[in-house]
Design a protein around this motif. Structure first.
Motif, PDB file in Angstrom:
ATOM      1  N   GLN A  97       0.869  -1.176   0.000  1.00  0.00           N
ATOM      2  CA  GLN A  97       0.000   0.000   0.000  1.00  0.00           C
ATOM      3  C   GLN A  97       0.910   1.232   0.000  1.00  0.00           C
ATOM      4  N   CYS A  98       1.161   1.877   1.150  1.00  0.00           N
ATOM      5  CA  CYS A  98       2.054   3.052   1.100  1.00  0.00           C
ATOM      6  C   CYS A  98       3.489   2.646   0.830  1.00  0.00           C
ATOM      7  N   GLY A  99       3.864   1.427   1.246  1.00  0.00           N
ATOM      8  CA  GLY A  99       5.177   0.899   0.945  1.00  0.00           C
ATOM      9  C   GLY A  99       6.225   1.052   2.024  1.00  0.00           C
ATOM     10  N   TYR A 100       5.947   1.876   3.029  1.00  0.00           N
ATOM     11  CA  TYR A 100       7.035   2.214   3.959  1.00  0.00           C
ATOM     12  C   TYR A 100       7.586   1.002   4.697  1.00  0.00           C
ATOM     13  N   CYS A 101       6.711   0.109   5.104  1.00  0.00           N
ATOM     14  CA  CYS A 101       7.153  -1.055   5.889  1.00  0.00           C
ATOM     15  C   CYS A 101       7.676  -2.187   5.029  1.00  0.00           C
ATOM     16  N   GLN A 102       7.501  -2.081   3.702  1.00  0.00           N
ATOM     17  CA  GLN A 102       7.592  -3.271   2.854  1.00  0.00           C
ATOM     18  C   GLN A 102       8.998  -3.817   2.664  1.00  0.00           C
ATOM     19  N   CYS A 133       2.689  -3.052  10.032  1.00  0.00           N
ATOM     20  CA  CYS A 133       2.228  -2.359   8.823  1.00  0.00           C
ATOM     21  C   CYS A 133       1.047  -1.477   9.203  1.00  0.00           C
ATOM     22  N   ARG A 134       1.262  -0.169   9.133  1.00  0.00           N
ATOM     23  CA  ARG A 134       0.184   0.752   9.508  1.00  0.00           C
ATOM     24  C   ARG A 134      -0.958   0.714   8.493  1.00  0.00           C
ATOM     25  N   CYS A 135      -0.664   0.242   7.279  1.00  0.00           N
ATOM     26  CA  CYS A 135      -1.715   0.160   6.258  1.00  0.00           C
ATOM     27  C   CYS A 135      -2.505  -1.144   6.361  1.00  0.00           C
ATOM     28  N   THR A 137      -1.614  -4.436   5.666  1.00  0.00           N
ATOM     29  CA  THR A 137      -1.494  -5.348   4.518  1.00  0.00           C
ATOM     30  C   THR A 137      -1.250  -6.800   4.947  1.00  0.00           C
TER      31      THR A 137
HETATM   32  S1  FES Z   1       2.258  -0.681   3.353  1.00  0.00           S
HETATM   33 FE1  FES Z   1       2.017   1.201   4.467  1.00  0.00          FE
HETATM   34  S2  FES Z   1       2.907   0.755   6.411  1.00  0.00           S
HETATM   35 FE2  FES Z   1       2.854  -1.162   5.415  1.00  0.00          FE
END
Ligand code: FES
Ligand code: FES
Length: 156
Positions: A97-102, A133-135, A137
């Motif tokens: 999703q946002c990608g930050y944790c990926q 993962c804050r999003c 996923t």
């Molecule tokens: S994809 Fe957004 S924090 Fe995991």
């Protein structure tokens, strides 16, 4: 102090304090920004790299503790068999999703798959529980790991 660390097969000479976290070295000294800073306290998993194949939180790993160990980061994980399967499944399942944790998620998942080609649900949950993962996923992550494990079963 002078250190030499091996990252993705390349040896880098450093002049940093021994207690400098590996995460800072990767990002600020070597310019490898694929590994992310989240909490700095081993609580989120965003900074996960492999040290001798083991998923490790680079934010609490001092450069002086690394010695001759082999470090692998997200920049090179696609060159490993497990990492390539994980990244392919991640794309096919549209995990991000946002990608930050990926980056951290992929590093933990690929370490799992390399050590356990056919993990159970419990093993997946145990291996991934430290990666936040804050999003949200998580379900797609689990599906993607299972898909990657299936492809292992097909000899790929
Ligand atoms: S994809 Fe957004 S924090 Fe995991
Ligand atoms: S930044 Fe290392 S675990 Fe959060």
């Amino acid at each position: 102090m002078a250190f030499a660390i091996k990252v993705n097969g390349n040896t880098h000479s450093l002049d940093v304090d021994g207690d400098t976290p590996l995460l800072w070295v990767l990002r600020d000294v070597l310019g490898m920004t694929g590994t992310k800073f989240g909490c700095g306290k081993a609580l989120c998993g965003a900074c996960t790299v492999h040290i001798n194949g083991v998923a490790t939180r680079s934010c609490i790993t001092s450069v002086s503790s690394i010695g001759k160990s082999q470090i692998t980061t997200i920049e090179a994980i696609g060159a490993t068999a497990a990492g390539a399967k994980i990244q392919k499944a991640w794309l096919e399942r549209e995990v991000v999703q946002c990608g930050y944790c990926q980056s951290g998620q992929i590093m933990s998942a690929s370490a799992l798959l390399a050590s356990k080609p056919h993990p159970t649900d419990a093993e997946i949950d145990a291996a991934m529980s430290g990666n936040i993962c804050r999003c949200g996923t998580y379900l797609r992550i689990r599906e993607a790991i299972k898909q990657a494990a299936q492809s292992s079963g097909q000899g790929g």
